[in-house]
Write a protein that holds these residues in place. Structure first.
Motif, mmCIF file in Angstrom:
data_model
loop_
_atom_site.group_PDB
_atom_site.id
_atom_site.type_symbol
_atom_site.label_atom_id
_atom_site.label_comp_id
_atom_site.label_asym_id
_atom_site.label_seq_id
_atom_site.Cartn_x
_atom_site.Cartn_y
_atom_site.Cartn_z
ATOM 1 N N LEU A 256 8.424 -27.355 -11.015
ATOM 2 C CA LEU A 256 8.983 -27.984 -9.811
ATOM 3 C C LEU A 256 9.926 -27.026 -9.121
ATOM 4 O O LEU A 256 9.901 -26.869 -7.905
ATOM 5 C CB LEU A 256 9.760 -29.253 -10.197
ATOM 6 N N TYR A 257 10.778 -26.371 -9.917
ATOM 7 C CA TYR A 257 11.750 -25.456 -9.321
ATOM 8 C C TYR A 257 11.074 -24.209 -8.762
ATOM 9 O O TYR A 257 11.618 -23.523 -7.911
ATOM 10 C CB TYR A 257 12.835 -25.091 -10.335
ATOM 11 N N ARG B 245 7.801 -26.367 -22.585
ATOM 12 C CA ARG B 245 8.538 -26.191 -21.339
ATOM 13 C C ARG B 245 8.852 -24.706 -21.107
ATOM 14 O O ARG B 245 8.830 -24.212 -19.979
ATOM 15 C CB ARG B 245 9.842 -26.990 -21.404
ATOM 16 N N ASN C 285 17.578 -29.623 -26.175
ATOM 17 C CA ASN C 285 17.990 -29.727 -24.765
ATOM 18 C C ASN C 285 16.886 -30.226 -23.843
ATOM 19 O O ASN C 285 16.621 -29.633 -22.796
ATOM 20 C CB ASN C 285 18.520 -28.378 -24.262
ATOM 21 N N LEU C 286 16.292 -31.318 -24.248
ATOM 22 C CA LEU C 286 15.372 -31.977 -23.318
ATOM 23 C C LEU C 286 16.204 -32.977 -22.507
ATOM 24 O O LEU C 286 17.231 -33.453 -22.988
ATOM 25 C CB LEU C 286 14.277 -32.711 -24.094
ATOM 26 N N ILE C 287 15.753 -33.293 -21.305
ATOM 27 C CA ILE C 287 16.488 -34.273 -20.495
ATOM 28 C C ILE C 287 16.043 -35.669 -20.889
ATOM 29 O O ILE C 287 14.851 -36.001 -20.809
ATOM 30 C CB ILE C 287 16.278 -34.006 -18.995
ATOM 31 N N GLU D 84 7.270 -30.280 -16.898
ATOM 32 C CA GLU D 84 6.942 -30.008 -15.499
ATOM 33 C C GLU D 84 8.094 -29.335 -14.735
ATOM 34 O O GLU D 84 7.887 -28.639 -13.733
ATOM 35 C CB GLU D 84 6.608 -31.355 -14.839
ATOM 36 N N LEU D 85 9.323 -29.560 -15.220
ATOM 37 C CA LEU D 85 10.523 -29.193 -14.469
ATOM 38 C C LEU D 85 10.555 -27.735 -13.966
ATOM 39 O O LEU D 85 10.816 -27.493 -12.783
ATOM 40 C CB LEU D 85 11.751 -29.498 -15.331
ATOM 41 N N PRO D 86 10.277 -26.726 -14.841
ATOM 42 C CA PRO D 86 10.344 -25.345 -14.338
ATOM 43 C C PRO D 86 9.359 -25.113 -13.196
ATOM 44 O O PRO D 86 9.658 -24.369 -12.258
ATOM 45 C CB PRO D 86 9.944 -24.499 -15.549
ATOM 46 N N GLU E 71 7.340 -34.909 -17.756
ATOM 47 C CA GLU E 71 8.281 -34.526 -16.691
ATOM 48 C C GLU E 71 9.210 -33.394 -17.131
ATOM 49 O O GLU E 71 9.572 -32.525 -16.332
ATOM 50 C CB GLU E 71 9.123 -35.738 -16.261
ATOM 51 N N GLU F 39 16.380 -38.545 -19.684
ATOM 52 C CA GLU F 39 15.880 -39.496 -18.680
ATOM 53 C C GLU F 39 14.461 -39.170 -18.223
ATOM 54 O O GLU F 39 13.871 -39.939 -17.455
ATOM 55 C CB GLU F 39 16.805 -39.511 -17.453
ATOM 56 N N LEU F 40 13.945 -37.988 -18.641
ATOM 57 C CA LEU F 40 12.597 -37.609 -18.210
ATOM 58 C C LEU F 40 11.620 -37.730 -19.376
ATOM 59 O O LEU F 40 11.991 -37.535 -20.532
ATOM 60 C CB LEU F 40 12.593 -36.170 -17.687
ATOM 61 N N THR F 41 10.365 -38.039 -19.050
ATOM 62 C CA THR F 41 9.341 -38.137 -20.102
ATOM 63 C C THR F 41 8.972 -36.731 -20.557
ATOM 64 O O THR F 41 9.386 -35.727 -19.943
ATOM 65 C CB THR F 41 8.074 -38.806 -19.557
ATOM 66 N N PHE G 35 9.520 -40.708 -24.063
ATOM 67 C CA PHE G 35 10.823 -40.101 -23.771
ATOM 68 C C PHE G 35 11.302 -39.332 -25.011
ATOM 69 O O PHE G 35 10.908 -39.679 -26.130
ATOM 70 C CB PHE G 35 11.835 -41.179 -23.382
#
Lengths: 229, 782
Positions: A109-110, A154, A93-95, A105-107, A102, A97-99, A138
């Motif tokens: 950011l939130y 992550r 479950n990686l996104i 980094e996501l958690p 990124e 569209e994000l490297t 990617f």
């Protein structure tokens, strides 16, 4: 850290009522490595979702640290989850569209972490997982094992104290699977609580406690040495 | 965080080029339509706005008349002097009156296409027509003075100084010289006036022309003047001093209302048209937004994993809403340059077909950019808010667990949006088809006279006007000319301007009103109007008594059943000698009125109508030119085919059909793009199902039918909704016409059929692609 009392989860459709969890009583202490096993459809993933605050139980009590959270709203659960619970999924479950960078980094950011701090923490996490050299790639450019290492990075980047892993080696060959399990064991040694759903007795042997579920109920609970460690 | 949103939005756009193109193009078409509409409305509302004293300027309108009573803009000009001097609240007043005529001659050169009027210097105090040469005070105070526009000055005199130069033009019954005393800047296009030459009103005083009739009057009032009291004073003056007791009411019409007033002006706007275009533009924007909503919510099922992950690792609802709104805004921003390009390319076409003169020079206007930003924001929010709210409200564990049937939740909305697109397309297509049908009906309708090979000649040379009979004689001697008639107005189009009312002999209270054109004895032969009873009028010179022909409607209006019964009767001192079959003297918006064709004894020919013999039209026109040369006319032959004159009456409808037709095309395009996107998405989503069905023996046709059925059902439903809407709209529009088509089922079936074919072709293209995939491959993909 985690305590459930008579936890029930019932899924209702127009015609059928399915009991996914039936009176589950469970306590997991901080620093534990716990494996949940059982046949397909026995409620393992449902239990993990409830423990990870992704879902509410239908009945019963659920204490996350000191809070009784069984009837918390989605928003309240999301707030509680942020930065404390990390997830590792079978299908990574990686996104797409994000490297790599990124995604990790996501958690942060939130959580609203500052840019410099984010960079530092992501690099630390990637370094721990030995993925720094792939930071600008990617997900599709990585092997399954590498993707799962990114997913673990992550899960830990925000210093989560609890990692919930849903068959983390299910999509990996044995070498990569072993690699991932070793990383989880290492994290556990450093103090992270880990709850892992697995089909594999081999992976379960990394845990100190193995819980067997059958038809939504705990049938056996066994303490063990964790002999791979 | 925002950069993260933009990053992911950008990568999504790039990774899904097909859907991105559909979304961006749809939104661009919507935005371009709204911008076009915005420019159009801005143009319409800008009329007369440039006058510095615009809030204090009024046009004087009068109600009354000898016969038919109506509001008019023409009235007596006499009250101006009293208004200027003795009426409190009035700062200034000026009158204008039609006068003079083309061509304008300077040296040996004749100039045409010039709009001429007579007025007073006060006009330049009331309106902002800046003088760039000449003195503002008294520029038109002397007889035979002229103020011309800058472009006319350039045309007539080139680089020479126009002041003091002489121009010659038609004046009363001859030619007259006028001295140029001033030059004004050209009157802007957004003005209800379009004059090029203003002659001094004083010049009229030496002519026998009626000065207290047919004037346009404008007045400049003080800020808080009592308009009703001033109107009463004007009314008193007209009734008591001018003795025009038939004028019953006077009103001061604010300058703001003049352009959209039904009373008419040189340039006239239509609120109805503005409203229709606004509505269509908004519908098209809604269609573009609808496409975005449809394709975005449909594609979210593919992005469900991303959304689930974001939620699992801590994204709250507001953060997700912000993310998806940012994406919609980004797509809208990408659509903006394309929209501006479309606008730039379409504007010249729009100007031609909608008869406007809109330019993009508003780009220097800050408000244009403000409007642009607002439009982007509104479009982005309209497109993005539903997907954002919907998707952010989903439970993460459901998404992650694989319950990805997100589309079922928004299915109703998606169906609704597809139906809206189909309905708009069917309605606009039907409306276009019905307007075309009505125009065709008008063109083909038997007008009661033969308009083919009929040529109307306007006589400009004052010397020739008095030689009606000589012109006719010269023309009829040509072998290519079958018949000739002379009249005071063109024999087609605006033929009859006057009404004639008389008292009934038997019923004293009863009054009859007839359209009252003056004709000569060759009129009915030239026009091809058959006689039903009696005889034609005899030639004007042969009898002192006036004779008249009456039409069938006139016979009925007077209470006779048999046309023979009316023959020999004297109506208003004129003997009715014949009855003609009904013919359409006016356009088909109006019903045929009772017509009283009275013999014209003045031997004046302002217009000559000629019927050419069957055969070569160009030879006939050559003959006309040679006769013109022989007659020694000071002005060249100025002719129009009767059929063109008839067509001119329906210009507004022809523009409307073009504009609606273009917008209908755009809406069909947007709808099809939406359907294409949805069909592609459906095929993609059902790949596994299609694979399984094929393994079990389904043919390509079965698969296409399976996927097409969904859209077919929506199309049928849309059709059912669209028919009454189109029916109602067109029923209202057709009420403008007394003679109109019946709205039959054919046009609806045609519009529905066209949309059906386009939609099914679009769906089939995607379905066939999906059906042709090897099931082994599609099952593996799943």
């Amino acid at each position: 850290m985690i305590k459930t009392k008579n936890l029930k989860k019932i899924y209702t459709t127009d015609e059928v009522e399915t009991t996914a969890l039936d009176n589950v009583n469970l306590q997991i202490k901080e620093g534990e490595f716990c494996a949940i096993m059982g046949p397909s459809g026995c409620g393992k993933s449902t239990l993990l979702n409830v423990l990870g605050l992704l879902d509410n139980p239908t009945e019963g009590e659920y204490y996350f640290y000191e809070d009784e959270v069984s009837d918390y709203s989605e928003r309240a659960r999301a707030r509680l989850r942020k930065g404390r619970v990390g997830f590792v999924f079978q299908s990574f479950n990686l996104i797409d569209e994000l490297t790599v960078f990124e995604n990790v980094e996501l958690p942060l950011l939130y959580l609203g972490t500052s840019t410099n701090k984010r960079k530092q923490k992501v690099e630390e996490a990637l370094d721990r997982m030995n993925m720094m050299h792939r930071r600008n790639h990617f997900p599709q450019q990585l092997s399954g094992g590498q993707q799962q290492r990114v997913a673990i990075a992550r899960a830990v980047v925000a210093d989560a104290s609890l990692i919930l892993a849903d068959e983390p080696t299910g999509n990996l060959d044995s070498d990569h699977g072993d690699e991932v399990m070793k990383l989880l064991a290492e994290l556990n040694e450093q103090g992270t609580t880990i709850v892992m759903v697995t089909h594999s007795p081999y992976d379960a042997d990394y845990a100190r406690r193995v819980i067997h579920l059958f038809d939504g109920s705990i049938v056996t609970e066994k303490m063990q040495q964790g002999f791979h460690v | 965080m925002f950069i993260n949103y933009i990053k992911i939005a950008w990568r999504n756009l790039v990774n899904n080029k097909f859907f991105s193109i559909i979304n961006i193009t749809g939104l661009a078409l919507g935005i371009a339509s709204v911008l076009l509409c915005f420019l159009y409305i801005q143009h319409e509302l800008s009329f007369d706005e440039y006058h510095k004293k615009k809030d204090r300027i009024y046009r004087i309108t009068s109600y009354g008349g000898f016969n038919a009573k109506e509001w008019k803009v023409y009235t007596s000009g006499n009250p101006v002097a009293e208004m200027r001097n003795n009426v409190s609240g009035v700062e200034d007043a000026a009158r204008m009156k039609r006068c003079g005529g083309e061509p304008i001659t300077v040296g040996d050169e004749d100039y045409r296409d010039v709009e001429i009027t007579c007025t007073e210097s006060n006009l330049f105090n009331i309106f902002s027509f800046p003088l760039i040469a000449g003195s503002k005070n008294g520029v038109l105070d002397t007889p035979f003075a002229a103020v011309i526009s800058q472009s006319t000055a350039d045309r007539l005199f080139g680089d020479e100084n126009p002041i003091g130069q002489s121009i010659t033009l038609n004046w009363h019954e001859g030619r007259e010289d006028f001295e140029v005393t001033g030059v004004i800047k050209d009157i802007p296009v957004n003005s209800h006036f379009k004059y090029d030459v203003f002659l001094s009103y004083k010049s009229l005083e030496s002519t026998p022309i009626c000065l207290d009739c047919g004037n346009l009057m404008y007045t400049l009032l003080d800020q808080d003047a009592d308009t009703a009291a001033i109107a009463d004073l004007v009314l008193d003056h007209i009734r008591e001093i001018d003795g025009k007791e038939y004028v019953e009411d006077i009103r001061l019409q604010p300058l703001d209302d003049v352009y959209f007033s039904s009373l008419g002006a040189q340039r006239q706007g239509s609120w109805q048209y503005v409203q229709v275009i606004t509505l269509i533009a908004l519908v098209i924007l809604a269609l573009g937004c609808g496409n975005y909503i449809n394709l975005t919510t449909a594609r979210y099922s593919q992005r469900s994993n991303e959304i689930g992950i974001r939620k699992a690792i801590g994204a709250d609802r507001l953060q997700l809403i912000r993310q998806f709104l940012s994406e919609a805004l980004l797509v809208t921003l990408f659509a903006l340059p394309l929209a501006l390009l479309l606008l730039e390319l379409s504007l010249p076409w729009f100007n031609i077909y909608a008869k406007t003169q809109i330019s993009l020079n508003v780009v220097n206007n800050i408000w244009f950019y403000v409007a642009l930003l607002c439009l982007v924001a509104i479009t982005g929010i309209l497109s993005g808010i539903y997907p954002a709210l919907y998707i952010s409200g989903l439970q993460s564990q459901e998404i992650l667990k694989g319950k990805r049937d997100i589309q079922s939740g928004s299915g109703l909305l998606r169906k609704g949006l597809v139906i809206l697109q189909f309905v708009a397309s069917v309605v606009m297509l039907t409306v276009t088809a019905l307007i075309l049908q009505q125009l065709q009906y008008i063109q083909q309708k038997n007008l009661g006279f033969d308009s083919d090979k009929l040529v109307s000649i306007k006589i400009d040379d004052p010397a020739l006007i008095r030689q009606g009979n000589a012109i006719k004689q010269e023309l009829i001697s040509q072998s290519t000319i079958e018949a000739v008639t002379a009249s005071a107005t063109p024999a087609t189009g605006r033929f009859a301007r006057t009404r004639f009312t008389f008292q009934s002999d038997s019923i004293p209270d009863k009054k009859y009103t007839f359209v009252n054109p003056r004709i000569d004895e060759d009129f009915i032969r030239t026009m091809g109007i058959p006689l039903v009873a009696g005889r034609n009028i005899s030639s004007g010179g042969a009898t002192k008594n006036q004779e008249a022909l009456i039409n069938e409607t006139g016979v009925k209006a007077l209470g006779f059943h048999d046309p023979e019964d009316i023959l020999g009767r004297i109506i208003g001192r004129v003997e009715v000698v014949g009855v003609v079959k009904d013919f359409h003297i006016e356009n088909l918006r109006k019903e045929i009125e009772p017509v009283f064709l009275r013999s014209n004894q003045l031997n004046r020919a302002y217009f000559v109508t000629v019927r050419l013999t069957a055969g070569n039209i160009s030879e006939g026109l050559d003959d006309l030119r040679s006769v013109w040369a022989k007659l020694g006319s000071s002005s060249p032959l100025n002719f129009t085919f009767a059929n063109d004159l008839i067509q001119q009456q329906y210009e507004q409808e022809q523009h409307t059909v073009w504009v609606i037709g273009i917008f209908a095309g755009i809406s069909i395009l947007i709808a099809c793009m939406g359907v294409l996107g949805l069909a592609a998405f459906t095929a993609q989503r059902r790949t596994k199902e299609i694979g399984v069905r094929k393994v079990l023996g389904a043919t390509t046709v079965n698969i296409v039918a399976l996927l097409g059925k969904y859209f077919l059902k929506l199309l049928m439903l849309s059709f059912i909704i669209a028919v009454p809407i189109a029916w109602y709209v067109m029923g209202q529009w057709l009420q403008n016409f007394s003679y109109k088509i019946e709205i039959g089922p054919g046009v609806f079936l045609l519009a529905g059929g066209i949309i059906l074919i386009i939609a099914i072709s679009t769906v089939s293209w995607q379905s066939i692609r999906a059906a042709l995939v090897n099931p082994v491959k599609s099952l593996r993909m799943e």
